[in-house]
Design an enzyme around this catalytic site. Structure first.
Site, PDB file in Angstrom:
ATOM      1  N   GLY A  10       0.796  -1.222   0.000  1.00  0.00           N
ATOM      2  CA  GLY A  10       0.000   0.000   0.000  1.00  0.00           C
ATOM      3  C   GLY A  10       0.831   1.275   0.000  1.00  0.00           C
ATOM      4  O   GLY A  10       0.480   2.253  -0.658  1.00  0.00           O
ATOM      5  N   ASN A  11       1.950   1.251   0.726  1.00  0.00           N
ATOM      6  CA  ASN A  11       2.761   2.461   0.837  1.00  0.00           C
ATOM      7  C   ASN A  11       3.460   2.870  -0.442  1.00  0.00           C
ATOM      8  O   ASN A  11       3.849   4.023  -0.604  1.00  0.00           O
ATOM      9  CB  ASN A  11       3.804   2.280   1.934  1.00  0.00           C
ATOM     10  CG  ASN A  11       3.249   2.725   3.250  1.00  0.00           C
ATOM     11  OD1 ASN A  11       3.081   3.910   3.481  1.00  0.00           O
ATOM     12  ND2 ASN A  11       2.893   1.769   4.088  1.00  0.00           N
ATOM     13  N   LYS A 128     -11.882  -8.095   9.245  1.00  0.00           N
ATOM     14  CA  LYS A 128     -11.130  -7.093   8.481  1.00  0.00           C
ATOM     15  C   LYS A 128     -11.976  -5.827   8.329  1.00  0.00           C
ATOM     16  O   LYS A 128     -13.017  -5.831   7.669  1.00  0.00           O
ATOM     17  CB  LYS A 128     -10.784  -7.682   7.107  1.00  0.00           C
ATOM     18  CG  LYS A 128     -10.077  -6.755   6.188  1.00  0.00           C
ATOM     19  CD  LYS A 128      -8.601  -6.689   6.464  1.00  0.00           C
ATOM     20  CE  LYS A 128      -7.960  -5.613   5.599  1.00  0.00           C
ATOM     21  NZ  LYS A 128      -6.615  -5.265   6.053  1.00  0.00           N
ATOM     22  N   LYS A 214      -3.517  -9.573   0.122  1.00  0.00           N
ATOM     23  CA  LYS A 214      -2.826  -9.514  -1.167  1.00  0.00           C
ATOM     24  C   LYS A 214      -1.531 -10.341  -1.182  1.00  0.00           C
ATOM     25  O   LYS A 214      -1.145 -10.860  -2.230  1.00  0.00           O
ATOM     26  CB  LYS A 214      -2.536  -8.071  -1.584  1.00  0.00           C
ATOM     27  CG  LYS A 214      -1.459  -7.388  -0.774  1.00  0.00           C
ATOM     28  CD  LYS A 214      -0.425  -6.718  -1.636  1.00  0.00           C
ATOM     29  CE  LYS A 214       0.773  -6.270  -0.860  1.00  0.00           C
ATOM     30  NZ  LYS A 214       0.718  -6.006   0.534  1.00  0.00           N
TER      31      LYS A 214
HETATM   32  P1  ADP Z   1       1.790  -3.362   2.964  1.00  0.00           P
HETATM   33  O1  ADP Z   1       0.824  -2.352   2.514  1.00  0.00           O
HETATM   34  O2  ADP Z   1       3.110  -3.224   2.310  1.00  0.00           O
HETATM   35  O3  ADP Z   1       1.243  -4.756   2.931  1.00  0.00           O
HETATM   36  P2  ADP Z   1       1.587  -3.519   5.866  1.00  0.00           P
HETATM   37  O4  ADP Z   1       1.314  -2.283   6.662  1.00  0.00           O
HETATM   38  O5  ADP Z   1       0.509  -4.514   5.721  1.00  0.00           O
HETATM   39  O6  ADP Z   1       2.141  -2.980   4.464  1.00  0.00           O
HETATM   40  O7  ADP Z   1       2.862  -4.276   6.472  1.00  0.00           O
HETATM   41  C1  ADP Z   1       4.085  -3.586   6.701  1.00  0.00           C
HETATM   42  C2  ADP Z   1       4.135  -3.067   8.129  1.00  0.00           C
HETATM   43  O8  ADP Z   1       4.249  -4.143   9.054  1.00  0.00           O
HETATM   44  C3  ADP Z   1       5.324  -2.204   8.449  1.00  0.00           C
HETATM   45  O9  ADP Z   1       5.076  -0.855   8.141  1.00  0.00           O
HETATM   46  C4  ADP Z   1       5.547  -2.420   9.947  1.00  0.00           C
HETATM   47  O10 ADP Z   1       5.142  -1.297  10.676  1.00  0.00           O
HETATM   48  C5  ADP Z   1       4.639  -3.583  10.297  1.00  0.00           C
HETATM   49  N1  ADP Z   1       5.251  -4.625  11.124  1.00  0.00           N
HETATM   50  C6  ADP Z   1       4.627  -5.217  12.159  1.00  0.00           C
HETATM   51  N2  ADP Z   1       5.398  -6.160  12.709  1.00  0.00           N
HETATM   52  C7  ADP Z   1       6.551  -6.181  12.017  1.00  0.00           C
HETATM   53  C8  ADP Z   1       7.735  -6.972  12.096  1.00  0.00           C
HETATM   54  N3  ADP Z   1       7.876  -7.947  13.026  1.00  0.00           N
HETATM   55  N4  ADP Z   1       8.726  -6.730  11.225  1.00  0.00           N
HETATM   56  C9  ADP Z   1       8.591  -5.757  10.280  1.00  0.00           C
HETATM   57  N5  ADP Z   1       7.486  -4.982  10.150  1.00  0.00           N
HETATM   58  C10 ADP Z   1       6.466  -5.190  10.992  1.00  0.00           C
HETATM   59 MG    MG Z   2      -0.524  -5.448   4.162  1.00  0.00          MG
END
Ligand code: ADP
Ligand code: MG
Length: 314
Positions: A10-11, A128, A214
């Site tokens: 997403g980012n 969700k 996803k």
């Molecule tokens: P995306 O949109 O890329 O799927 P998500 O927000 O679902 O992003 O997942 C990435 C996020 O997971 C990171 O921004 C981080 O804050 C979080 N996160 C939680 N636990 C962990 C971990 N153990 N190691 C790395 N990131 C983590």
């Molecule tokens: Mg995600």
């Protein structure tokens, strides 16, 4: 030639706090696509997939705000819309990035359905959160009229719809995607937002109001395509143990077994890093060579095993 599925988080589309304008999303995608184009230039045959959280959220809000004028669409249709919305911007950004880096390529975007099993435990416990926040009165009305499940989210002071997030079973369009990918000339975008959930009912596929993660869907696609590599691009360098604590440590190259142990120990939360690590384990255990979790900026280094988290079978 290494065949790879690359999942964009997403980012890479919208950074935290940024307004969801077309310009912001296009600019972020252009940046991400520069790194993906280098990967193509380095000889990888890529299939791209992407998240859709904020985008499908906005489509749901548009539906709710306008519901007095235009009948709202169900969630499966909204997911389909989001595949077109993000898919088009990605096509534009990728075509330009590829042309600059190396090559003119056609970038078809395949509207993709993913089969889910309505016996999946997720249907018993929708968890969700999607779409806008409602006040108590509206929430009760929606629950009665539409049979929605709503959860109170105290931190944001409202009620929000929750939907099931079942596991992907198969990707309906996978054989067609495979033919496009193997033609060698097309860079295919598919399975956006985890795919449009459908289930078998009375001998036919029907849309289901749910969302599929996803990363799990990307692994499902990579398995169907029998690809060698699964890359998950996100906003952290890799998967950490002790994340956010003084003892946090990023995992470099780990076996599926070690990754699974950390997963079971609760190091990776269900809504974010959990599904990525699960997808990585599932992929390598099903014959994939390796799965990589990293940022777009570190993609190049990660492909050379010099950055990110790499999950391998042994
Ligand atoms: P995306 O949109 O890329 O799927 P998500 O927000 O679902 O992003 O997942 C990435 C996020 O997971 C990171 O921004 C981080 O804050 C979080 N996160 C939680 N636990 C962990 C971990 N153990 N190691 C790395 N990131 C983590
Ligand atoms: Mg995600």
């Amino acid at each position: 030639m290494t065949n790879a599925v690359v999942a964009i988080g997403g980012n890479a589309i919208l950074k935290k706090g940024q307004p969801a304008t077309k310009e912001n999303q296009q600019r972020n995608l252009e940046e991400t696509c520069r790194h993906i184009a280098s990967m193509v230039q380095a000889g990888y045959n890529i299939t791209l997939t992407h998240g859709n959280g904020p985008q499908v959220g906005d489509i749901l809000i548009q539906n709710e705000v306008a519901r007095g004028e235009v009948p709202p669409m169900p969630l499966d249709v909204c997911v389909a819309e989001s595949q077109g919305l993000v898919g088009f911007m990605l096509q534009q950004a990728l075509t330009d990035a590829l042309r600059k880096a190396c090559c003119d390529r056609i970038v078809p975007c395949v509207l993709t359905r993913v089969v889910v099993d309505e016996e999946d435990e997720a249907f018993k416990d929708p968890s969700k959160p999607v779409g806008p926040y409602y006040d108590r009165e509206e929430a009760e009305k929606l629950s009665k009229e539409r049979g929605w499940h709503l959860h109170k989210d105290l931190s944001r002071g409202g009620w929000r719809r929750v939907v099931p997030s079942p596991r992907p079973v198969t990707i309906v369009e996978a054989p067609a995607i495979g033919r496009l990918v193997r033609s060698g000339n097309d860079l295919v975008i598919a399975v956006g937002g985890g795919g449009i959930p459908v289930a078998w009912r009375n001998g036919r596929l029907e849309g289901v109001e749910a969302v599929v993660d996803k990363d799990l869907a990307a692994a499902c696609l990579a398995k169907s395509l029998k690809d060698d590599l699964l890359v998950m691009l996100t906003d952290v360098e890799g998967a950490y143990v002790g994340y956010g604590t003084a003892r946090e440590r990023m995992l470099g190259t780990v076996t599926a077994e070690v990754a699974e142990r950390h997963l079971e120990e609760g190091e990776f939360p269900p809504g974010s890093m959990g599904p990525k690590v699960e997808a990585a384990i599932d992929f390598v255990r099903s014959g994939g060579e390796r799965a990589v979790i990293t940022t777009p900026e570190l993609l190049h280094m990660a492909l050379a095993s010099k950055a990110g988290t790499q999950v391998v079978i042994r």
